[in-house]
Design a protein around this motif. Structure first.
Motif, PDB file in Angstrom:
ATOM      1  N   VAL A  39      13.329  20.235   5.978  1.00 33.02           N
ATOM      2  CA  VAL A  39      13.141  19.571   4.682  1.00 33.02           C
ATOM      3  C   VAL A  39      13.044  18.059   4.886  1.00 33.02           C
ATOM      4  O   VAL A  39      13.866  17.463   5.587  1.00 33.02           O
ATOM      5  N   GLN A  40      12.050  17.437   4.273  1.00 33.31           N
ATOM      6  CA  GLN A  40      11.896  15.992   4.314  1.00 33.31           C
ATOM      7  C   GLN A  40      12.506  15.387   3.049  1.00 33.31           C
ATOM      8  O   GLN A  40      12.360  15.956   1.957  1.00 33.31           O
ATOM      9  N   ILE A  41      13.180  14.257   3.183  1.00 34.65           N
ATOM     10  CA  ILE A  41      13.907  13.681   2.060  1.00 34.65           C
ATOM     11  C   ILE A  41      13.390  12.278   1.741  1.00 34.65           C
ATOM     12  O   ILE A  41      13.300  11.422   2.620  1.00 34.65           O
ATOM     13  N   VAL A  42      13.072  12.078   0.472  1.00 30.65           N
ATOM     14  CA  VAL A  42      12.664  10.766  -0.015  1.00 30.65           C
ATOM     15  C   VAL A  42      13.775  10.236  -0.917  1.00 30.65           C
ATOM     16  O   VAL A  42      14.135  10.871  -1.909  1.00 30.65           O
ATOM     17  N   GLY A  43      14.333   9.088  -0.574  1.00 31.32           N
ATOM     18  CA  GLY A  43      15.315   8.441  -1.426  1.00 31.32           C
ATOM     19  C   GLY A  43      14.606   7.633  -2.500  1.00 31.32           C
ATOM     20  O   GLY A  43      13.658   6.905  -2.194  1.00 31.32           O
ATOM     21  N   ILE A  44      15.053   7.766  -3.744  1.00 34.74           N
ATOM     22  CA  ILE A  44      14.500   6.974  -4.835  1.00 34.74           C
ATOM     23  C   ILE A  44      15.664   6.498  -5.694  1.00 34.74           C
ATOM     24  O   ILE A  44      16.259   7.265  -6.442  1.00 34.74           O
ATOM     25  N   THR A  45      16.029   5.235  -5.538  1.00 30.00           N
ATOM     26  CA  THR A  45      17.221   4.679  -6.182  1.00 30.00           C
ATOM     27  C   THR A  45      16.917   3.279  -6.713  1.00 30.00           C
ATOM     28  O   THR A  45      15.871   2.705  -6.399  1.00 30.00           O
ATOM     29  N   PRO A  46      17.839   2.713  -7.493  1.00 35.29           N
ATOM     30  CA  PRO A  46      17.771   1.268  -7.715  1.00 35.29           C
ATOM     31  C   PRO A  46      17.920   0.564  -6.366  1.00 35.29           C
ATOM     32  O   PRO A  46      18.363   1.178  -5.389  1.00 35.29           O
ATOM     33  N   ILE A  95      19.111   6.062   5.837  1.00 36.40           N
ATOM     34  CA  ILE A  95      18.139   6.452   6.863  1.00 36.40           C
ATOM     35  C   ILE A  95      18.825   7.199   7.996  1.00 36.40           C
ATOM     36  O   ILE A  95      18.345   8.232   8.479  1.00 36.40           O
ATOM     37  N   LYS A  96      19.975   6.693   8.434  1.00 35.29           N
ATOM     38  CA  LYS A  96      20.722   7.368   9.492  1.00 35.29           C
ATOM     39  C   LYS A  96      21.245   8.729   9.030  1.00 35.29           C
ATOM     40  O   LYS A  96      21.441   9.637   9.826  1.00 35.29           O
ATOM     41  N   SER A  97      21.480   8.881   7.730  1.00 36.31           N
ATOM     42  CA  SER A  97      21.980  10.152   7.201  1.00 36.31           C
ATOM     43  C   SER A  97      20.894  11.216   7.125  1.00 36.31           C
ATOM     44  O   SER A  97      21.202  12.403   7.000  1.00 36.31           O
ATOM     45  N   GLY A  98      19.624  10.789   7.157  1.00 34.91           N
ATOM     46  CA  GLY A  98      18.549  11.773   7.160  1.00 34.91           C
ATOM     47  C   GLY A  98      17.429  11.523   6.169  1.00 34.91           C
ATOM     48  O   GLY A  98      16.498  12.321   6.072  1.00 34.91           O
ATOM     49  N   VAL A  99      17.494  10.400   5.430  1.00 39.57           N
ATOM     50  CA  VAL A  99      16.392  10.058   4.529  1.00 39.57           C
ATOM     51  C   VAL A  99      15.179   9.638   5.359  1.00 39.57           C
ATOM     52  O   VAL A  99      15.288   8.800   6.247  1.00 39.57           O
ATOM     53  N   THR A 100      14.042  10.250   5.087  1.00 35.78           N
ATOM     54  CA  THR A 100      12.815   9.952   5.841  1.00 35.78           C
ATOM     55  C   THR A 100      12.087   8.748   5.266  1.00 35.78           C
ATOM     56  O   THR A 100      11.627   7.874   5.996  1.00 35.78           O
ATOM     57  N   SER A 101      11.978   8.719   3.940  1.00 36.55           N
ATOM     58  CA  SER A 101      11.255   7.649   3.256  1.00 36.55           C
ATOM     59  C   SER A 101      12.118   7.120   2.121  1.00 36.55           C
ATOM     60  O   SER A 101      13.043   7.798   1.667  1.00 36.55           O
ATOM     61  N   TYR A 102      11.798   5.893   1.662  1.00 34.48           N
ATOM     62  CA  TYR A 102      12.668   5.274   0.656  1.00 34.48           C
ATOM     63  C   TYR A 102      11.838   4.399  -0.273  1.00 34.48           C
ATOM     64  O   TYR A 102      11.068   3.561   0.180  1.00 34.48           O
ATOM     65  N   ILE A 103      12.018   4.612  -1.574  1.00 34.03           N
ATOM     66  CA  ILE A 103      11.322   3.819  -2.575  1.00 34.03           C
ATOM     67  C   ILE A 103      12.295   3.450  -3.691  1.00 34.03           C
ATOM     68  O   ILE A 103      13.338   4.085  -3.858  1.00 34.03           O
ATOM     69  N   LYS A 104      11.942   2.428  -4.451  1.00 38.77           N
ATOM     70  CA  LYS A 104      12.745   2.028  -5.609  1.00 38.77           C
ATOM     71  C   LYS A 104      12.275   2.781  -6.847  1.00 38.77           C
ATOM     72  O   LYS A 104      11.118   3.175  -6.950  1.00 38.77           O
ATOM     73  N   LYS A 105      13.195   2.911  -7.798  1.00 39.41           N
ATOM     74  CA  LYS A 105      12.851   3.623  -9.032  1.00 39.41           C
ATOM     75  C   LYS A 105      11.808   2.879  -9.856  1.00 39.41           C
ATOM     76  O   LYS A 105      11.121   3.494 -10.674  1.00 39.41           O
ATOM     77  N   ASP A 106      11.692   1.568  -9.663  1.00 41.79           N
ATOM     78  CA  ASP A 106      10.700   0.834 -10.438  1.00 41.79           C
ATOM     79  C   ASP A 106       9.405   0.601  -9.667  1.00 41.79           C
ATOM     80  O   ASP A 106       8.595  -0.250 -10.032  1.00 41.79           O
ATOM     81  N   CYS A 107       9.192   1.378  -8.607  1.00 41.47           N
ATOM     82  CA  CYS A 107       7.909   1.305  -7.899  1.00 41.47           C
ATOM     83  C   CYS A 107       6.795   1.842  -8.800  1.00 41.47           C
ATOM     84  O   CYS A 107       7.049   2.558  -9.778  1.00 41.47           O
ATOM     85  N   SER A 108       5.566   1.530  -8.438  1.00 41.54           N
ATOM     86  CA  SER A 108       4.427   2.035  -9.212  1.00 41.54           C
ATOM     87  C   SER A 108       4.329   3.555  -9.053  1.00 41.54           C
ATOM     88  O   SER A 108       4.835   4.134  -8.081  1.00 41.54           O
ATOM     89  N   LEU A 109       3.686   4.192 -10.024  1.00 41.86           N
ATOM     90  CA  LEU A 109       3.516   5.647  -9.965  1.00 41.86           C
ATOM     91  C   LEU A 109       2.773   6.057  -8.700  1.00 41.86           C
ATOM     92  O   LEU A 109       3.090   7.070  -8.077  1.00 41.86           O
ATOM     93  N   GLU A 110       1.787   5.251  -8.336  1.00 42.90           N
ATOM     94  CA  GLU A 110       0.992   5.566  -7.144  1.00 42.90           C
ATOM     95  C   GLU A 110       1.851   5.491  -5.887  1.00 42.90           C
ATOM     96  O   GLU A 110       1.722   6.329  -4.980  1.00 42.90           O
ATOM     97  N   ASN A 134       4.898  14.459   7.360  1.00 38.49           N
ATOM     98  CA  ASN A 134       5.747  14.045   8.495  1.00 38.49           C
ATOM     99  C   ASN A 134       5.582  12.581   8.877  1.00 38.49           C
ATOM    100  O   ASN A 134       5.762  12.201  10.039  1.00 38.49           O
ATOM    101  N   ASN A 135       5.244  11.750   7.888  1.00 34.15           N
ATOM    102  CA  ASN A 135       5.208  10.308   8.082  1.00 34.15           C
ATOM    103  C   ASN A 135       6.351   9.677   7.299  1.00 34.15           C
ATOM    104  O   ASN A 135       6.975  10.323   6.459  1.00 34.15           O
ATOM    105  N   THR A 136       6.629   8.409   7.582  1.00 36.16           N
ATOM    106  CA  THR A 136       7.630   7.688   6.809  1.00 36.16           C
ATOM    107  C   THR A 136       6.938   6.718   5.863  1.00 36.16           C
ATOM    108  O   THR A 136       5.831   6.253   6.134  1.00 36.16           O
ATOM    109  N   PHE A 137       7.608   6.437   4.751  1.00 38.03           N
ATOM    110  CA  PHE A 137       7.037   5.540   3.747  1.00 38.03           C
ATOM    111  C   PHE A 137       8.160   4.716   3.151  1.00 38.03           C
ATOM    112  O   PHE A 137       9.146   5.262   2.658  1.00 38.03           O
ATOM    113  N   PHE A 138       8.012   3.383   3.198  1.00 41.99           N
ATOM    114  CA  PHE A 138       8.977   2.486   2.570  1.00 41.99           C
ATOM    115  C   PHE A 138       8.199   1.510   1.691  1.00 41.99           C
ATOM    116  O   PHE A 138       7.228   0.914   2.143  1.00 41.99           O
ATOM    117  N   CYS A 139       8.645   1.363   0.444  1.00 40.13           N
ATOM    118  CA  CYS A 139       7.970   0.384  -0.406  1.00 40.13           C
ATOM    119  C   CYS A 139       8.268  -1.022   0.120  1.00 40.13           C
ATOM    120  O   CYS A 139       9.231  -1.235   0.872  1.00 40.13           O
TER     121      CYS A 139
END
Length: 224
Positions: free
Chosen positions: A74-81, A92-107, A119-124
């Motif tokens: 399972v791949q995990i995307v964190g989305i938080t303030p 990230i060390k706990s296992g989050v693959t990608s991370y974005i903020k809740k106020d990021c654009s929909l795209e 299987n790629n990583t994505f950070f805003c």
């Protein structure tokens, strides 16, 4: 089609995410309002991606390694303030693959899920900037490792390690311990030399490994 679970205790947020992922490219196969619900759904539905706000009520960062323990695929995307750099590193060390903020654009939110499913990583951009302001190289976080040899640290050094892991800057540590900034910086350099690490991420990981601090305890530290 990307099978997705939404993990957030806030119903309004989940409604918004449902709207974002209504395209044919995505299929929401579960929604969880707590860690317990999430783990039950992981067992039942076998998603590709979990989109989680581990800071929302009913969740902690411990949900992330618990999910990975049940299903390492399972791949995990964190989305938080926005969080502190140290908290982002913990995630990230706990296992989050990608991370974005809740106020990021929909795209951006959609792209994060697509890239993670592939299987790629994505950070805003804001997340990356927050981490880099602490001198942490995002690509080196997973490479931090420690030998089994004993590390001889003074009481003062252990105190400073803990404060660093809690998100305090050199200036804040200087004020708290009544030391000059130069002395704190010297301690930091000596600590990195003793631990064999090159940056703040290494110090933070050592603090967590040795239980000087908890990944859950300092989610909203304001000093970093």
């Amino acid at each position: 089609m990307i099978d997705l679970i939404l993990a957030d205790s806030n119903e309004l947020i989940r409604v918004g995410l449902r709207t974002i992922f209504k395209d044919e490219e995505f299929r929401i196969i579960g929604e969880a309002e707590s860690t317990e619900e999430l783990l039950d759904q992981i067992k039942t539905f076998k998603p590709q991606v979990v989109l989680i706000d581990y800071t929302s009520d009913g969740f902690t960062i411990d949900a992330v390694p618990a999910v990975k323990a049940l299903d390492p695929q399972v791949q995990i995307v964190g989305i938080t303030p926005l969080q502190t750099a140290q908290t982002l590193v913990h995630a990230i060390k706990s296992g989050v693959t990608s991370y974005i903020k809740k106020d990021c654009s929909l795209e951006e939110i959609k792209n994060a899920v697509v890239e993670t499913a592939n299987n790629n990583t994505f950070f805003c951009g804001t997340i990356l900037e927050t981490i880099r302001t602490e001198g942490i190289n995002i690509e080196s976080i997973e490479e931090v490792d420690f030998s089994c040899d004993p590390v001889m640290l003074s009481d003062r050094e252990r105190e400073i390690i803990t404060l660093i892991a809690e998100g305090h800057t050199n200036a804040a540590i200087s004020e708290k311990l009544f030391l000059s900034k130069h002395t704190v910086n010297t301690h930091r350099k000596n600590i990195m030399a003793k631990l064999g690490v090159k940056n703040t991420a290494g110090i933070v990981m050592y603090a967590v490994k040795e239980k000087y601090t908890s990944p859950n305890k300092y989610l909203f530290s304001a000093d970093s």
